[in-house]
Motif scaffolding. Structure first.
Motif, PDB file in Angstrom:
ATOM      1  N   ASP B 150       0.839  -1.190   0.000  1.00  0.00           N
ATOM      2  CA  ASP B 150       0.000   0.000   0.000  1.00  0.00           C
ATOM      3  C   ASP B 150       0.880   1.248   0.000  1.00  0.00           C
ATOM      4  O   ASP B 150       1.953   1.263   0.583  1.00  0.00           O
ATOM      5  CB  ASP B 150      -0.879  -0.009   1.285  1.00  0.00           C
ATOM      6  CG  ASP B 150      -2.193   0.740   1.112  1.00  0.00           C
ATOM      7  OD1 ASP B 150      -2.267   1.667   0.290  1.00  0.00           O
ATOM      8  OD2 ASP B 150      -3.160   0.371   1.821  1.00  0.00           O
ATOM      9  N   ALA B 151       0.391   2.292  -0.651  1.00  0.00           N
ATOM     10  CA  ALA B 151       1.035   3.597  -0.508  1.00  0.00           C
ATOM     11  C   ALA B 151       0.642   4.263   0.801  1.00  0.00           C
ATOM     12  O   ALA B 151       1.270   5.234   1.218  1.00  0.00           O
ATOM     13  CB  ALA B 151       0.653   4.490  -1.680  1.00  0.00           C
ATOM     14  N   HIS B 152      -0.408   3.731   1.429  1.00  0.00           N
ATOM     15  CA  HIS B 152      -1.017   4.391   2.593  1.00  0.00           C
ATOM     16  C   HIS B 152      -1.086   3.454   3.793  1.00  0.00           C
ATOM     17  O   HIS B 152      -1.235   2.249   3.636  1.00  0.00           O
ATOM     18  CB  HIS B 152      -2.440   4.832   2.233  1.00  0.00           C
ATOM     19  CG  HIS B 152      -2.543   5.565   0.943  1.00  0.00           C
ATOM     20  ND1 HIS B 152      -2.843   4.942  -0.256  1.00  0.00           N
ATOM     21  CD2 HIS B 152      -2.354   6.878   0.649  1.00  0.00           C
ATOM     22  CE1 HIS B 152      -2.847   5.838  -1.233  1.00  0.00           C
ATOM     23  NE2 HIS B 152      -2.543   7.015  -0.715  1.00  0.00           N
ATOM     24  N   ASP B 242      -3.190  -3.555  -1.937  1.00  0.00           N
ATOM     25  CA  ASP B 242      -3.833  -2.339  -2.454  1.00  0.00           C
ATOM     26  C   ASP B 242      -3.049  -1.952  -3.696  1.00  0.00           C
ATOM     27  O   ASP B 242      -1.862  -1.625  -3.627  1.00  0.00           O
ATOM     28  CB  ASP B 242      -3.748  -1.245  -1.384  1.00  0.00           C
ATOM     29  CG  ASP B 242      -4.401   0.058  -1.825  1.00  0.00           C
ATOM     30  OD1 ASP B 242      -4.504   0.295  -3.056  1.00  0.00           O
ATOM     31  OD2 ASP B 242      -4.785   0.847  -0.955  1.00  0.00           O
ATOM     32  N   ASP B 244      -2.748   0.520  -5.392  1.00  0.00           N
ATOM     33  CA  ASP B 244      -2.125   1.841  -5.531  1.00  0.00           C
ATOM     34  C   ASP B 244      -0.695   1.862  -4.994  1.00  0.00           C
ATOM     35  O   ASP B 244      -0.022   2.888  -5.083  1.00  0.00           O
ATOM     36  CB  ASP B 244      -3.002   2.960  -4.948  1.00  0.00           C
ATOM     37  CG  ASP B 244      -3.173   2.926  -3.451  1.00  0.00           C
ATOM     38  OD1 ASP B 244      -2.345   2.336  -2.738  1.00  0.00           O
ATOM     39  OD2 ASP B 244      -4.147   3.537  -2.969  1.00  0.00           O
TER      40      ASP B 244
END
Ligand SMILES: [Ca+2]
Ligand SMILES: [Ca+2]
Ligand SMILES: [Ca+2]
Ligand SMILES: [Ca+2]
Ligand SMILES: [Ca+2]
Ligand SMILES: [Ca+2]
Ligand SMILES: [Ca+2]
Ligand SMILES: [Ca+2]
Ligand SMILES: [Ca+2]
Ligand SMILES: [Ca+2]
Ligand SMILES: [Ca+2]
Ligand SMILES: [Ca+2]
Lengths: 313, 313, 313, 313, 313, 313
Positions: B150-152, B242, B244
């Protein structure tokens, strides 16, 4: 299987219990089944003059049926028990074009031989599919009449490129499968045809209504008059609907789009008028390339036309 | 039925007799069936902070399986007999969000209760689906470890908007369904998170690898090291992917695209490395909105990731 | 004609007097002309398994040449006087596929018979065009070696669909036009091929480099080594570049896009390395469908590859 | 006004109370205000050689700031109190190009005269805006050094079309506003320039790094070395970032896209390396045409580059 | 050259030997040539108020001519021997707007001076090109009448932005090149103009027909009446067709699209009615930005309008 | 601040001093302000049956106001001093749907409580927003009449999915907020509704006009007659405009597009006819999803409809 919210093999979509979507009327043909309308896909467009993905249209038009319900408020009638027998799509050959055309003819013929329905819808494909399709109908039913909705005559010579999507009605007439006087063309446009083919229509006794005729006379009067005339000489009338008869603003997904055609309302009222005639028993819809469309507008219009054919009978 | 070129109910597509497409490995679950991998769709994204059509992704990713074959040349091995049990998509509620989240948890649990497979793939939906999904796995398997791509961080507070796609790992930790030390986050990006949530990951003992870590250490060494560590304390490791985490050039169909992420090759080799570990038994793929994608590039990448999970085991 | 700002028959575009655009190097072939490179378009893709408009690619790739100049700063060399003899595009038949394939072979042969150039570029079309093209080269030059850049083996059986874009190298080998040991395949991807065709490559002595090989060894070392080897047994080496060898992020306009391929930089340095070998004398570029592309990114990459072949010689 | 859920004049968007979005750092300039960075839009692209809507980019790039937060996990630092003074966009003239260029110069000068910030970001527009912008900086700060990120030299002759987006550095050098030895060009591509302009860069002592140099040396070492060198002779270094230095796969929205450029990661690490040098005090970003982009990917990358310039100082 | 299927320098397209496409009627002007209609491209739109790529329209409209044939079935007449002399496109200046406008005027004048045709078609560009074009016609023919098809008056003041696409008719009237009473505006829309310009049309004696007038009276009666009136005072009538007079559904590619305009059928019958008048001798078509269009629908409509002007004479 | 060409905080756009754009009539509500029309955004569509981004429409429709001016030529009247009080958009909740619907009702009520205008425009959102909106109007004004423009009845049962965009008028009637006899539905289409809901409209005394009625009677006569009737029993008439009443060619951005609807001219003349009635005091416009639109055609049509409501009073 006792799952609470899963039904393996079935899509999970919201369902209003009081609404029947038209796609729910479709049932894959099985031996001995009967239905009000037989449906077949003719996913073939490799012989188009310009590269066309009209072969994808049967899938898209069928999918658009799920955006319509079975109820007509105008008639206060629900067609939820109407049954459309779906014979599926013909498996064409990737590289042998003659073979593919023959497969289309054979398959339509095999469908008719089942005598499972009285009326039929055929989804192209490019207009080339009307040649094997109408031929198969002729072999089954004898003399037939055709009302062709089209911006183009589609009676090109066969020497320059073989049987393309520009030749189906030439092929039918030359092959003796259709008499010129039993062919009616509606929506023919200026600067979209050639003089030699215009002359050919005259020579063969084809009845032609141009866009000026549609503007001046109205599409419903034209259709009623021609059905009257045709029904005196034939028992079976086939509608061949090339969607490019419709103006490019209303049918942006046809390969040969152009301005100055009929509107979507004119198409739908015209089909309704034709469908209510007892001898109109088959309709093909051709020349939709879903890859060129915007939001499936053209396939939606085709699906709406199917409903008029099926229900406004 | 004795049709020559028609098979009602079956699509008419060209078939090379020597090729097995991966979609042919899928079979809808029926009672008592078993398969190497269980597959379920979690088509839910209404609780996304930004409007998302990630709920359409299960359909698109499944469709992309037909663009891949079952054969690995690198391993000279054909997985044509591999069986993926497809449990279908969970039917969510159009307006009741809490109900929908509960349906996801119950459905994943009911799938696991069938004990029909040893390994599972779950297709979101937005990242919010990982909360009910991982919770269900925890209820079934006990202590589990999670590797989140995930980027987050996805550990937002729950007060500002309820359980959104920004909160799944907060929800899991706060609910006692996942220990912070059993969560590994890979691919976290600068200027994509908030300090308070960065501090939260530290406080809870979450292990975080940023994009600088990926650049400097390499994704495969990171994964191997963490699998080693996790496998000492848990028996079941779940990958939560995710999309992204991938750079916007390689995964343009994610709602929260951005530059500076991992490449498609890094994703695929990373998944392969993880999948070969015996304790890695489940993977979800989330945050693909097909309506924003270009030529299904992101769904194709997701399907390729599925193959690495399934076959590079 | 003494117009101030009009030149009937010539496009009115801004011109920097010191810049030569690569399209200015093209001259239509006329009798007796000579040029460093001969160029021909093979606009044929109707035998593609999936519907493809790759037949439009020659027009798009040629157009992209105008976005490049003739000057290499790396070599401090201007190729403004380089002459590309353009033989135009082969006129194929709209409905007769065998006839079209034969026309491609005859036309390439007629081009070679002019002996107007020493090196050639051929623009497809789908990969099916490499069969008649390489056959024509073989008929003219004798034993030839081929380096195929491709995610796929393209040695499918000929029974299931005839000569499609999946069969060119099978057709060449079975027809005795190419020896297996003279064929090198680079960039072959997992889950994109079938075991039986993988086995076929082994059986026929085809040399295969997978994407793992590219990652581990590097594309330039692979190419140098294989050119060394091939040049011992053949006098003429032909590059057959299926653009789907490139990752979908860098070549989004191929019909069979997928993740995990080579990058645009890898393609360009690879072609440069190959082009500098004296026996590399022909290159085809195939499988670009401009209708599926984004901003002609894939055609631009193809044009850039052409420049490496032409100038980095 | 006592509304419960309405705030007239303010957008109604979801807000996580712990997250600061970068757009929240922007404040419109008012008299006497100070900020860490001054921001100005130069929305001008009518003098582009090819028709360009790069004049729309300031709006799009500013909008993309809202997709980033102020927190760097790599540095564990939150820039939420960082202040960007936004001077707005220069009002250009619809039909008088010279007037517009002069307005750009005057406006940048007026911004600098306010001495409200120590560092500046300028958003084009096409690369033509760097001529008035850098001239204004020179008028204010004296001798300056420029690092130009570009596939192109941009030193075209001024006779063939006046001051276009191909001439800014020629205009600056010829006008005595910039010394050749103080100009560094990074990312110059083969077949994208002309020999006469290559020769011009040599003659004027411009330092040029080609894509081969970037591949062989790495972008960070190049930048560090050149900053070292430049900082000996100038006090103020200006980064001029033409986004077409980036490969078309990562920056598809530039007018002059092409293959073989740097990646988004290379851009971001390069900008970070440059921004950390104390003499690097201004950056322009040019040549993004949002109407040609896909999902604002190129504007997002530009916004990410802005953050590196602002925060990785 | 004795190639079997190659014609270097000629496109390879399918040809039906009995069909003449309208593009085949075009011949580049050469000294002494004569043709029924002279055609010139005015590819200029940099002075548009909003950024416009209308300068690309001449290329697109010409290309669309190949989608039409020369035969009118309504009139049973083939125009295959009709000759359109193509004078090419005016070379405009990339940065000097006044110079460009002057070049347009000079070029139209030079075309007229050749006296090679009696009737002319001019393809913009934005509406700004009608100023130099009509001026040149006035210089050549004396007093002329103009029928302007437009949603807008186009008589903006010249102070606020110079000669933009909103000012051509103001420029013509103020410059004494056109009398107000000789200007007829058709299709003017509510909420698309300003009171001061409405008042200006009254003051100058311009005849204005709004969309309500079109609805109530019909477009053909309006045109016939005005041609009658104009032909009493002028010898030469020029049609200036701003395509935004057409509803956005039928002409989606205009920069200033909007709802409530005329349909494509109304446009075509209106042009036909006008073209049949002996004093109607020139037509420009402006304000099509092909980059904003869908499937060239607007350029196709423009080409269809050209045919009505050329053939329905 | 003495900038020459900068106005920090204000967009830099070209301005003709004699033109007032409609967006200039908008002023954010402040305490005590009054305006001819109050405007509010209801950006809510998460309860749509199909995923919809209609929540973005208020932003797009407001933006389209800048493409229209305040002047009506038909009436020779400039509405430049007309004041639209903009109350902004309601802040909805990301995951609590019931809460969001309540917020919409409360916010419309709070707007009405200010008594700052006599007439109101409400921008959805999906059609679900009409339930809380009309309810709030009813609470404020007592008995109201509604003219609903729609292809659909929108009286679905509430059990199958809660309060979706298919239920607003059912919710209003069942909740006692609206009497069936005070509801008029115009534009209802065949095959777009279900029999049970058709029957419900009859049972509740709802007046329904189908597309056949519109074709046969004309939209203006229908509206005039119904306004006459309604105005005898209610003091306040609310127009609820579901844009999918318009044919898909004219309003391609609605979630539930289809063929056979009214044209843009019919919509605009119909709204004008309704707006001129003194009791018509509110209008909502719903069911535009800007992410599905082409060039904001549907939002432009909505903005044009707003002008008719505001000015043709
Ligand atoms: Ca046809
Ligand atoms: Ca046709
Ligand atoms: Ca996430
Ligand atoms: Ca994420
Ligand atoms: Ca291949
Ligand atoms: Ca391939
Ligand atoms: Ca530049
Ligand atoms: Ca550049
Ligand atoms: Ca105009
Ligand atoms: Ca206009
Ligand atoms: Ca509705
Ligand atoms: Ca509706």
């Amino acid at each position: 299987m006792e799952f609470s919210y899963l039904q393996p093999g079935r899509p999970a979509i919201f369902k209003d219990k009081f609404v029947t979507k038209v796609n729910e009327c479709l049932a894959s043909y099985t031996d001995g089944a009967r239905g009000e309308v037989g449906l077949i896909g003719l996913p073939f467009s490799k012989t188009s003059i310009s590269m066309s993905q009209a072969s994808d249209a049967p899938k898209y038009i069928r999918a658009c049926l799920s955006t319509f319900s079975t109820f007509s408020g105008e008639r206060d009638k629900d067609y939820k028990n109407f049954k459309v027998l779906d014979f599926g799509d013909v498996q064409v050959h990737p590289t042998d074009m003659e073979e593919s055309i023959e497969r289309l003819r054979i398959s339509v013929g095999e469908m008719l031989a089942k005598k499972a329905s009285d009326r039929y819808i055929l989804l192209g494909g490019d207009h080339g599919v009307s040649y094997p399709s109408i031929r198969a109908f002729g072999e089954h039913y004898g003399e037939i009449g055709v009302i062709q909705w089209d911006a183009h005559h589609d009676v090109r010579n066969l020497e320059d490129g073989g049987r393309t999507n520009g030749t189906p009605f030439r092929s039918l007439i030359e092959g003796g499968h259709l008499k010129g006087e039993n062919l009616v063309q509606i929506g023919i446009r200026d600067y979209a045809n050639a003089k030699v083919y215009h002359d050919y229509t005259k020579e063969k006794g084809i009845t032609v209504f141009t866009m000026d005729d549609v503007e001046n006379t109205g599409i419903v009067p034209i259709i009623k008059k021609e059905l009257d005339r045709l029904s005196k000489s034939v028992d079976f009338i086939y509608l061949s609907v090339d969607m490019d008869v419709v103006d490019q603003a209303f049918a942006p997904g046809c390969p040969a789009i152009g301005p100055g055609g009929i509107t979507s309302r004119e198409l739908l009222t015209g089909i309704s008028a034709a469908a209510s005639h007892p001898k109109v028993k088959a309709m093909d819809i051709v020349e939709i390339d879903p890859s060129k469309d915007f939001r499936d507008i053209t396939s939606r219009l085709a699906a709406a036309a199917m409903l008029r054919f099926m229900f406004n009978h």
